[in-house]
Scaffold this motif. Structure first.
Motif, short mmCIF file in Angstrom:
data_model
loop_
_atom_site.label_atom_id
_atom_site.label_comp_id
_atom_site.label_asym_id
_atom_site.label_seq_id
_atom_site.Cartn_x
_atom_site.Cartn_y
_atom_site.Cartn_z
N PHE A 1 80.52 19.64 -54.12
CA PHE A 1 81.93 19.37 -54.45
C PHE A 1 82.01 18.52 -55.72
O PHE A 1 82.82 18.77 -56.61
N GLU A 2 81.12 17.51 -55.77
CA GLU A 2 81.15 16.60 -56.92
C GLU A 2 80.73 17.32 -58.20
O GLU A 2 81.38 17.16 -59.23
N LYS B 1 80.20 29.84 -56.72
CA LYS B 1 81.53 29.24 -56.87
C LYS B 1 81.85 29.02 -58.34
O LYS B 1 82.99 29.20 -58.77
N PHE C 1 80.94 20.49 -58.80
CA PHE C 1 82.00 21.44 -59.13
C PHE C 1 83.14 20.74 -59.86
O PHE C 1 83.67 21.25 -60.85
N LEU C 2 83.51 19.55 -59.37
CA LEU C 2 84.58 18.78 -60.03
C LEU C 2 84.20 18.42 -61.46
O LEU C 2 85.03 18.46 -62.35
N ASP D 1 71.38 12.12 -56.38
CA ASP D 1 72.70 12.78 -56.51
C ASP D 1 73.42 12.33 -57.78
O ASP D 1 73.88 13.14 -58.57
N SER E 1 73.63 18.77 -50.76
CA SER E 1 74.62 18.76 -49.67
C SER E 1 75.92 19.37 -50.20
O SER E 1 76.13 19.46 -51.41
N GLN E 2 76.77 19.75 -49.26
CA GLN E 2 78.07 20.32 -49.67
C GLN E 2 78.85 19.29 -50.47
O GLN E 2 79.54 19.62 -51.42
N TRP E 3 78.72 18.02 -50.05
CA TRP E 3 79.44 16.95 -50.75
C TRP E 3 79.02 16.92 -52.22
O TRP E 3 79.86 16.82 -53.11
N GLU E 4 77.72 17.00 -52.44
CA GLU E 4 77.24 16.95 -53.83
C GLU E 4 77.75 18.18 -54.60
O GLU E 4 78.12 18.07 -55.77
N GLN F 1 84.67 21.37 -63.52
CA GLN F 1 86.10 21.61 -63.72
C GLN F 1 86.67 20.71 -64.81
O GLN F 1 87.54 21.13 -65.58
N ARG G 1 68.27 9.60 -51.79
CA ARG G 1 69.07 10.80 -52.08
C ARG G 1 70.32 10.49 -52.89
O ARG G 1 70.75 11.29 -53.73
N TYR G 2 70.92 9.32 -52.66
CA TYR G 2 72.15 8.99 -53.39
C TYR G 2 71.85 8.76 -54.87
O TYR G 2 72.64 9.13 -55.73
#
Lengths: 480, 388
Positions: free
Chosen positions: B220-221, B255, B223-224, B189, B215-218, B227, B185-186
């Motif tokens: 976040f990444e 989002k 989304f960053l 990702d 995952s939520q963590w992914e 950005q 999975r990593y």
């Protein structure tokens, strides 16, 4: 009669042997599981950069909730340390649980608190909330102080904090605990990175008793000098690093410590919040959360991380230690008298088939089995029925295996955290050799006293942990 | 006395090799386990000691090395370009000799240097971050990372992907697409993340290709990355904001729609509200509020009564966020007539958010309501409480 007793003790010996072998097999498995769990955690930490959580505008908010009852000695520095957590979105909720000292006055003065009209709602039960304060100082805008009537236990204070909290996750900790700056980042990670819905996370707790604390921050970690806290340190390492991390691999954690745990607020509220009448409120809460998830057919996980994030003051006098352990004993007994119906119920899967039966047989029954074992031993010696060579081999087996397991727990712990100096670690290792002889019998007796108290419904109160306090003006060693 | 005699005689007996055969099996097993355990104790103690001594030495070595590297980096990449000019070194070229002297073939040295370079890129932006990247290339550090990309060990592969990602260096897109289907999975990702970052065209196209939950963590990444991504136009979120997609991907798309103020997504979001997934429905309504979707207000109010409690709360919050004030009466009515604490609280918060449009209503409510209603209004009005 004598013949009956001889036969009884003969059979009991065999039973104890089987019991002992079973528990040691489980410990050996847990040792392996915990190693795998720790390695996986370390790998994940190398890959998942904490900066992501700091930078992300999507990081979920966390409420830090802590109860305070007569904590005037440490309250200011500890609240300051909580306010300085390394996380982008959090609030600190201090619940003054009817303190009779100057806890509240000190908070009001130090943090420029002012009473606010707060729409407080009792989503879950708590004693009456009298006043709520917010800080006028913009630097402390995330601090909320609740002044409530004494609820007689921590559960009640935490419930009050949950009712007033704003965020979807909350950290339950004790106000006297010294937390690592990255506690929130580390504990929230499983919630946002696990494939299952995580409902609670926890981390390793350690003793702060001989550590050097500066302004609510741990300056230097030291192994407790006194015997009782040192033994508790060993017990905690074994229980958290080896036990909890081992169960973590198979999602079978029964309990997240009341000293440090992060929870999914929605599930806590749906499960009814903490039970103020429970003596083991932390385990009871997790049982109800797990039960709720299984009743509603939702997959869930409870996770532990091996990092030591919380340093707490352990009882250093026998009186306080006894009170704590008797209460824990009562709590465990209470849990099983409440949740026994879940055992071997197919609906409750891992909880019903493994977690509860294991805890019943090897946690609840262990002091009883051990106590009867000692009686049996004494009887056999007195009746000259003992086979000394065999007895010595068995004793060596039990002793050496338990020392070995505990040392492995310390070794695993050293893989993760190296805050102690080498000399300190070796000192801790030496304590391991006397722990089974001095400390373990005490724990067993106090647990039995707890069961008896609970069985006869003896009146009990939580009692207040007598703190030595952290003198914070400069780096001063706390010697408990 | 008898105890002493018993112990003494048994030690003698245990020491006798002749007695061994007479022992029952369980005693023999216990004896063997004890011997293993005692040996284990000695090994564990030695391990703890040696492990600590070795790691202490390593840490000290790393500390010194990191300090030296840091010093070199400060001089090479942070120091004023004018000073560099004075030294006669062209601005875009680096004197790599001091770095090479450190011995980059040593794995530890390389690891520390790369980690320091990544730190510099994390904490600096603009020309300094760019110079860090150029130094990384000048030292040919990317070569090893590119070799590692094809190693079998998943951790080595992930580290290589991360390193190149952080250094803003592209990896062959076909290979990344291949990695998007890796069993680890990593790896998946980071392959996705790199592709989103380096794709020149529409990055949303890649989100459409993801079929598994993230995952939520992914998220976040990702989304960053969105950005920080420059020079791109967000295409339509059609096909992404859809009940047919995995909720984790829809949530990320919502989002993104909010962040990029993509009003063209409003219709898609309104359609999403029909999803049976309550969490997603709540998120969709919340997104409409954050987008200030005035044209969604009437629909939200029309469905309000038939929605479950949690969704009703989201609708009230959204009406406050949209700030048109057209449904102020509706909010006022909910605040007064509802007996539910949370409905009252959310309606009150929404009314306060509509200030100054709601000024008159607030005054009226403050003078006409009592007890709990007053308390809720005061709560919503207090800037100290809402300072979070």
């Amino acid at each position: 009669m004598k013949q009956f007793l001889n036969q009884f003790f003969e059979s009991y010996q065999n039973l104890v042997f089987v019991y002992c072998c079973a528990i040691y097999t489980i410990y050996a498995m847990l040792t392996l599981f915990s190693y795998l769990s720790i390695v996986a955690n370390m790998r994940r930490n190398r890959i998942r950069e904490k900066l992501v959580m700091i930078q992300s505008p999507l990081s979920p908010g966390i409420s830090i909730i802590t109860g305070a009852f007569n904590e005037e000695l440490n309250i200011i520095h500890n609240v300051r340390s909580l306010l300085n957590m390394n996380y982008p979105l959090f609030e600190v909720i201090i619940v003054n649980d009817g303190s009779t000292d100057k806890t509240l006055e000190k908070l009001i003065q130090e943090f420029e608190l002012t009473e606010v009209t707060f729409a407080y709602h009792y989503f879950i039960h708590s004693a009456e909330v009298q006043r709520i304060f917010k800080s006028e100082n913009p630097a402390c805008s995330n601090l909320l102080v609740i002044d409530k009537a004494n609820g007689g236990c921590k559960a009640d204070a935490i419930n009050a904090g949950i009712n007033a909290s704003s965020y979807p996750y909350f950290l339950n900790t004790d106000v006297d605990c010294i937390l690592d700056n990255d506690t929130l980042i580390q504990l929230i990670q499983p919630f946002v990175d696990d494939e299952k819905r995580v409902i609670a996370t926890g981390a390793t707790l350690r003793m702060v008793n001989s550590c050097i604390v500066d302004s609510g921050v741990l300056a230097e970690a030291k192994v407790p000098r006194q015997l009782l806290p040192a033994f508790q340190e060993i017990e905690y390492i074994r229980s958290f690093v080896l036990g909890k991390m081992g169960w973590n691999l198979i999602n079978g954690i029964p309990n997240v410590s009341g000293g440090l745990g992060m929870f999914d607020k929605e599930i806590v509220i749906k499960a009814g919040g903490y039970d103020p009448s429970s003596f083991g409120e932390d385990m009871d809460m997790l049982m109800r959360m797990s039960k709720y998830m299984l009743d509603t057919k939702q997959e869930y996980a409870i996770r532990y991380i091996p990092q030591s994030l919380c340093w707490t003051e352990g009882p250093s006098t026998l009186k306080v230690f006894k009170r704590q352990r008797v209460r824990w004993g009562r709590g465990l007994y209470q849990i099983f008298s409440t949740y026994y119906k879940l055992m071997f119920n197919p609906k409750y899967k891992m909880l019903g088939w493994v977690v509860l039966p294991y805890n019943f047989i090897f946690e609840l029954c262990a002091p009883l089995v051990e106590f009867l074992g000692i009686i049996c031993y004494i009887y056999l010696i007195a009746s000259d029925l003992i086979n000394w060579p065999f007895a010595l081999v068995l004793l060596l087996f039990v002793y050496s295996f338990s020392i070995f397991i505990t040392l492995l727990a310390i070794l695993w712990d050293q893989l993760v955290i190296r805050r102690y100096r080498v000399k300190e670690v070796l000192k801790l290792c030496l304590f391991v050799f006397i722990e089974p002889i001095i400390y373990h019998p005490m724990v067993m007796i106090f647990a039995l006293m707890g069961y008896i108290n609970q069985f006869f419904k003896a009146k009990s109160h939580w009692g207040h942990m007598e703190r030595k306090g952290f003198t914070q003006a400069s780096k001063i060693e706390i010697i408990s | 006395m008898w105890l002493h005699k018993g112990v003494f005689s048994s030690v003698l007996l245990l020491a006798s090799p002749y007695a061994w055969n007479a022992y029952p099996v369980f005693i023999k097993i216990c004896f063997i386990i004890s011997v293993i355990a005692v040996s284990g104790i000695v090994i564990a103690m030695l391990n703890i000691y040696l492990w600590r001594i070795i790691s202490k030495r390593k840490e000290e070595k790393k500390k010194h090395l990191a300090a030296d590297i840091n010093q070199l980096l400060l001089l090479t990449v942070v120091m004023e370009p004018s000073m560099q000019k004075d030294s006669g070194t062209p601005m875009e070229k680096f004197d790599t000799r001091p770095f090479l002297k450190l011995g980059l073939q040593d794995k530890d040295v390389r690891t520390i240097l790369v980690s320091e370079l990544i730190n510099y890129r994390n904490y600096f932006s603009g020309s300094i971050a760019d110079r860090v990247r150029k130094l990384y290339l000048a030292l040919s550090l990317d070569k090893e990372a590119r070799i590692n990309l094809y190693k079998n060990n998943w951790e080595v592969k992930v580290n290589a992907l991360t390193e190149l990602f952080k250094m803003n260096l592209e990896v062959d897109h076909d290979y990344l697409r291949q990695l998007m289907h890796d069993k680890n999975r990593y790896i998946r990702d980071f392959a996705r993340l790199s592709l989103i970052k380096f794709t020149k065209g529409d990055p949303l196209k890649l989100l459409r290709e993801i079929t598994e939950p993230i995952s939520q963590w992914e998220s976040f990444e990702i989304f960053l990355v969105f950005q920080q991504k420059q020079y791109f136009t967000l295409s339509s979120l059609e096909g992404l904001i859809s009940p047919d997609r995995d909720p984790s991907l829809v949530s990320l798309s919502l989002k993104l729609a909010v962040y990029f103020k993509d009003l063209s997504a409003v219709k898609l979001i309104i359609d999403l509200i029909q999803t049976p997934d309550l969490k997603l429905r709540a998120e969709a309504i919340s997104s409409l509020g954050k987008l200030g979707a005035v044209n969604a207000e009437a629909y939200l109010v029309s469905i309000y009564k038939e929605q479950p409690h949690s969704i009703q709360l989201e609708i009230l919050t959204a009406l406050g966020r949209i700030q048109s004030g057209r449904y102020l009466d509706f909010l006022e009515n909910e605040f007064i007539s509802s007996s539910d604490f949370e409905i009252k609280k959310h309606a009150s918060d929404a009314i306060i958010k509509l200030h100054p449009l709601s000024e008159e209503t607030i005054d009226k409510l403050l003078s006409n309501t009592k007890a709990l209603d007053q308390r809720i209004l005061s709560h919503s009005l207090n800037p100290l409480i809402n300072a979070l």
